[in-house]
Scaffold this motif. Structure first.
Motif, PDB file in Angstrom:
ATOM      1  N   MET A  58       0.839  -1.190   0.000  1.00  0.00           N
ATOM      2  CA  MET A  58       0.000   0.000   0.000  1.00  0.00           C
ATOM      3  C   MET A  58       0.882   1.250   0.000  1.00  0.00           C
ATOM      4  N   THR A  59       0.617   2.182  -0.890  1.00  0.00           N
ATOM      5  CA  THR A  59       1.409   3.395  -1.001  1.00  0.00           C
ATOM      6  C   THR A  59       1.182   4.292   0.203  1.00  0.00           C
ATOM      7  N   HIS A  60       2.285   4.777   0.771  1.00  0.00           N
ATOM      8  CA  HIS A  60       2.203   5.655   1.930  1.00  0.00           C
ATOM      9  C   HIS A  60       1.756   7.044   1.501  1.00  0.00           C
ATOM     10  N   ARG A  61       0.734   7.570   2.193  1.00  0.00           N
ATOM     11  CA  ARG A  61       0.281   8.936   1.941  1.00  0.00           C
ATOM     12  C   ARG A  61       0.925   9.843   2.980  1.00  0.00           C
ATOM     13  N   PRO A  62       1.829  10.728   2.535  1.00  0.00           N
ATOM     14  CA  PRO A  62       2.515  11.603   3.491  1.00  0.00           C
ATOM     15  C   PRO A  62       1.528  12.457   4.278  1.00  0.00           C
ATOM     16  N   ASN A  63       1.876  12.684   5.533  1.00  0.00           N
ATOM     17  CA  ASN A  63       1.014  13.463   6.420  1.00  0.00           C
ATOM     18  C   ASN A  63       1.863  14.576   7.045  1.00  0.00           C
ATOM     19  N   THR A  64       1.390  15.812   6.946  1.00  0.00           N
ATOM     20  CA  THR A  64       2.171  16.965   7.391  1.00  0.00           C
ATOM     21  C   THR A  64       1.396  17.770   8.422  1.00  0.00           C
ATOM     22  N   LEU A  65       2.077  18.136   9.495  1.00  0.00           N
ATOM     23  CA  LEU A  65       1.497  18.996  10.517  1.00  0.00           C
ATOM     24  C   LEU A  65       1.935  20.433  10.232  1.00  0.00           C
ATOM     25  N   LEU A  66       0.970  21.319  10.020  1.00  0.00           N
ATOM     26  CA  LEU A  66       1.252  22.721   9.714  1.00  0.00           C
ATOM     27  C   LEU A  66       0.902  23.583  10.918  1.00  0.00           C
ATOM     28  N   VAL A  67       1.808  24.502  11.276  1.00  0.00           N
ATOM     29  CA  VAL A  67       1.641  25.301  12.489  1.00  0.00           C
ATOM     30  C   VAL A  67       1.740  26.785  12.161  1.00  0.00           C
ATOM     31  N   ASN A  68       0.770  27.546  12.650  1.00  0.00           N
ATOM     32  CA  ASN A  68       0.779  28.999  12.543  1.00  0.00           C
ATOM     33  C   ASN A  68       1.075  29.576  13.926  1.00  0.00           C
ATOM     34  N   PRO A  69       2.298  30.073  14.179  1.00  0.00           N
ATOM     35  CA  PRO A  69       2.629  30.586  15.514  1.00  0.00           C
ATOM     36  C   PRO A  69       1.750  31.771  15.907  1.00  0.00           C
ATOM     37  N   THR A  70       1.484  31.890  17.178  1.00  0.00           N
ATOM     38  CA  THR A  70       0.644  32.966  17.713  1.00  0.00           C
ATOM     39  C   THR A  70       1.239  34.330  17.392  1.00  0.00           C
ATOM     40  N   VAL A  71       0.388  35.259  16.939  1.00  0.00           N
ATOM     41  CA  VAL A  71       0.888  36.597  16.634  1.00  0.00           C
ATOM     42  C   VAL A  71      -0.124  37.688  16.947  1.00  0.00           C
ATOM     43  N   THR A  72      -1.407  37.360  17.097  1.00  0.00           N
ATOM     44  CA  THR A  72      -2.428  38.388  17.284  1.00  0.00           C
ATOM     45  C   THR A  72      -3.545  37.868  18.171  1.00  0.00           C
ATOM     46  N   THR A  73      -4.283  38.795  18.765  1.00  0.00           N
ATOM     47  CA  THR A  73      -5.455  38.423  19.565  1.00  0.00           C
ATOM     48  C   THR A  73      -6.717  38.418  18.715  1.00  0.00           C
ATOM     49  N   ARG A  74      -6.600  38.865  17.453  1.00  0.00           N
ATOM     50  CA  ARG A  74      -7.763  38.902  16.563  1.00  0.00           C
ATOM     51  C   ARG A  74      -7.490  37.942  15.410  1.00  0.00           C
ATOM     52  N   PRO A  75      -7.913  36.691  15.529  1.00  0.00           N
ATOM     53  CA  PRO A  75      -7.564  35.682  14.530  1.00  0.00           C
ATOM     54  C   PRO A  75      -8.059  36.039  13.129  1.00  0.00           C
ATOM     55  N   ARG A  76      -7.210  35.802  12.155  1.00  0.00           N
ATOM     56  CA  ARG A  76      -7.560  35.902  10.741  1.00  0.00           C
ATOM     57  C   ARG A  76      -7.279  34.559  10.094  1.00  0.00           C
ATOM     58  N   PHE A  77      -7.922  34.295   8.973  1.00  0.00           N
ATOM     59  CA  PHE A  77      -7.635  33.043   8.274  1.00  0.00           C
ATOM     60  C   PHE A  77      -6.129  32.933   8.017  1.00  0.00           C
ATOM     61  N   PRO A  78      -5.500  31.821   8.416  1.00  0.00           N
ATOM     62  CA  PRO A  78      -4.074  31.615   8.115  1.00  0.00           C
ATOM     63  C   PRO A  78      -3.912  31.220   6.646  1.00  0.00           C
ATOM     64  N   LEU A  79      -3.963  32.219   5.773  1.00  0.00           N
ATOM     65  CA  LEU A  79      -4.056  31.960   4.337  1.00  0.00           C
ATOM     66  C   LEU A  79      -2.850  31.211   3.798  1.00  0.00           C
ATOM     67  N   SER A  80      -1.656  31.495   4.307  1.00  0.00           N
ATOM     68  CA  SER A  80      -0.472  30.800   3.796  1.00  0.00           C
ATOM     69  C   SER A  80      -0.553  29.301   4.082  1.00  0.00           C
ATOM     70  N   LEU A  81      -0.997  28.932   5.282  1.00  0.00           N
ATOM     71  CA  LEU A  81      -1.105  27.512   5.616  1.00  0.00           C
ATOM     72  C   LEU A  81      -2.246  26.846   4.861  1.00  0.00           C
ATOM     73  N   LEU A  82      -3.317  27.582   4.603  1.00  0.00           N
ATOM     74  CA  LEU A  82      -4.406  27.013   3.803  1.00  0.00           C
ATOM     75  C   LEU A  82      -3.932  26.697   2.389  1.00  0.00           C
ATOM     76  N   ASN A  83      -3.111  27.570   1.816  1.00  0.00           N
ATOM     77  CA  ASN A  83      -2.566  27.301   0.487  1.00  0.00           C
ATOM     78  C   ASN A  83      -1.624  26.105   0.505  1.00  0.00           C
ATOM     79  N   LEU A  84      -0.803  26.012   1.547  1.00  0.00           N
ATOM     80  CA  LEU A  84       0.089  24.857   1.669  1.00  0.00           C
ATOM     81  C   LEU A  84      -0.705  23.572   1.839  1.00  0.00           C
ATOM     82  N   ALA A  85      -1.736  23.627   2.671  1.00  0.00           N
ATOM     83  CA  ALA A  85      -2.563  22.436   2.882  1.00  0.00           C
ATOM     84  C   ALA A  85      -3.231  21.986   1.587  1.00  0.00           C
ATOM     85  N   ALA A  86      -3.718  22.943   0.798  1.00  0.00           N
ATOM     86  CA  ALA A  86      -4.350  22.592  -0.480  1.00  0.00           C
ATOM     87  C   ALA A  86      -3.372  21.885  -1.401  1.00  0.00           C
ATOM     88  N   ALA A  87      -2.114  22.332  -1.401  1.00  0.00           N
ATOM     89  CA  ALA A  87      -1.098  21.696  -2.240  1.00  0.00           C
ATOM     90  C   ALA A  87      -0.718  20.317  -1.700  1.00  0.00           C
TER      91      ALA A  87
END
Length: 503
Positions: free
Chosen positions: A1-30
């Motif tokens: 069975m072919t191994h499907r790579p699994n990646t943990l993506l982390v957005n370090p804390t930077v603000t008290t007003r959360p915004r969509f972590p767009l860079s990680l969403l793009n990485l996750a899509a890829a």
């Protein structure tokens, strides 16, 4: 069975007003096209280390990727990296984003970072995860564009990756973030404001700018079908009623902007964006009509300096007269211009700062609704510039207040020191005297009290009107020094001082 790579993506804390972590969403899509990924957002999970370790303990991950802007994000990125290294010593740790792109050798000086991805990360990260899943062969690693890594203890910088224009079929996996309501917030634009990034990069090569250092003058606008699909999803599926565009430079060539503006005019979602004075001045009346229909409310414009010589030196590509002209133009078209200025440059520090104060007053005379953002001018080190620009336009050596050369940090841990966080955030510089630092603080206090920002949704109107009246005599007579009464009043009112996006 072919191994499907699994990646943990982390957005370090930077603000008290959360915004969509767009860079990680793009990485996750890829990544999800050939494997799986999981996102931990430190702006939602406030105990970032615990949340990351909990996620890493639930299943196997081939690697953890951490996206870092710099400044206040460095400390939490270090903390989570050290925790992963201690708990999961064999898990590869990858840093990507602005910080490792601008300070690659500094990044890899840390024992808790194994790989640094420079520039755009989607293709590089996908290839790296694939190679790591096959054992991390050195020859395969050496073929990954935009990757920096260690081979036998020596840092290796692979050739940079060619700028990628983006995939029109890419769909951001918002479902990985859980409840999207956590990312929609009330702003002056609307009650459910979302963030989005349509284009990336910028054609201009400003020597102080991290975008120029990362992308080297390349830019890419989105296919119209993708923009319409993404904005439609935000509006009709998530219930967003307004947008903060995080594009590095939203307004580019007019003919390229018209299709995008037509889409936004149909959706009618009030919006905020970055723009250039020269680009806005070149728009035709018919395009400005589209801008009005699209409900552009505010444009963040990098004025930077009232000195034409300085603007030329930093390769800004605009002139002071264009800044004044666009203030009047925006007033006619119902758009609030939000001008940013870089105070206290290393040369002629006090003179340039006082000239900037007067220029700001002229802008306020032309268009009182103009918003003003002030920063300390903290240029990039020569080695942090894009490889195409290094050595071509060298600046004078940076000297501190004692006349000694400014020595930049050589490790990520050093970048967490308060003085370097302030430098990265354009809040302080080694050449500032205490007197000038106080002078700037006092001017900004008087200015923001005299003209409270429309982006402040927290302070009551009566309080803002009262502070404006209190500050009026100081502003009118240029009596900025020691505004004790404004500081006292603001202790209770707590006016907001927007930086970067403000809303």
């Amino acid at each position: 069975m072919t191994h499907r790579p699994n990646t943990l993506l982390v957005n370090p804390t930077v603000t008290t007003r959360p915004r969509f972590p767009l860079s990680l969403l793009n990485l996750a899509a890829a990544l999800d096209r050939f494997g799986d990924s999981h996102i931990v957002d430190g702006n939602i999970d406030r105990d970032l280390v615990a949340a990351t370790l909990a996620a890493a303990g639930k299943q196997h991950y081939d690697a953890v990727g951490i996206g870092i802007m710099g400044g206040p994000q460095v400390a939490p990125a270090i903390a989570v990296s050290k925790a992963i290294r201690e708990r999961h010593p064999s898990m590869p740790i990858i840093w990507g984003g602005y910080f490792p792109t601008l300070y690659t050798d500094t990044t890899l000086a840390a024992p808790y970072v194994d790989y640094a991805v420079r520039g755009q990360g989607e293709e590089s990260l996908v290839e790296l995860i694939s190679v790591l899943g096959r054992g991390g062969d050195h020859d395969a690693l050496a073929r990954i564009g935009g990757l920096s890594w260690r081979r036998d203890g020596e840092i290796v910088h692979n050739p940079s990756r060619i700028f990628q224009r983006g995939d029109p079929a890419l769909v951001l996996p918002y479902e990985k973030l859980g409840d999207p309501d956590k990312y929609l917030t009330s702003t002056f634009l609307g009650r459910r404001t979302a963030v989005h990034q349509a284009s990336i990069g910028c054609r201009f090569r400003c020597t102080f700018c991290g975008v120029a250092a990362m992308f080297g003058g390349a830019t890419s606008l989105p296919p119209t079908e993708r923009l319409e699909r993404e904005l439609g999803y935000l509006k009709y599926e998530l219930g967003a009623d307004s947008i903060l565009f995080y594009d590095h430079n939203f307004f580019d060539r007019e003919q390229d902007m018209i299709p995008m503006l037509e889409i936004m005019a149909r959706l009618e979602m009030p919006w905020w964006c970055f723009a250039r004075a020269d680009a806005l001045l070149k728009l035709s009346e018919s395009t400005w009509e589209l801008v009005r229909k699209s409900k552009l409310r505010m444009a963040y414009i990098g004025a930077e300096s009232p000195s034409g010589a300085m603007l030329k030196e930093i390769r800004k590509g605009t002139r002071p007269d264009q800044t004044l002209a666009v203030a009047e133009l925006c007033q006619r078209h119902g758009v609030i211009p939000e001008f940013s200025f870089m105070l206290a440059p290393p040369v002629n520090t006090e003179e340039e700062t006082e000239l900037t104060f007067e220029f700001i007053r002229e802008l306020k005379r032309i268009n009182p609704a103009s918003e003003i953002i002030t920063y300390i001018y903290t240029p990039l080190p020569e080695g942090s510039k894009h490889e195409k620009d290094r050595g071509k336009h060298p600046s004078a050596p940076l000297l501190d207040i004692h006349g000694n050369p400014v020595v930049f940090p050589s490790t990520p841990d050093e970048w967490t020191q308060r003085r370097w966080v302030d430098y990265a955030c354009h809040a302080d510089a080694p050449w500032l005297t205490d007197r000038l630092r106080q002078r700037i603080y006092d001017f900004v206090t008087v200015l923001r009290c005299r003209y409270p920002t429309v982006q402040d949704m927290r302070s009551p109107r009566w309080a803002k009107r009262s502070l404006s009246a209190m500050a009026s005599w100081r502003y009118r007579h240029r009596r900025y020094d020691r505004p004790w009464e404004l500081n006292l009043a603001n202790h209770f009112v707590r006016l907001r001082t927007p930086q970067i996006t403000g809303a």
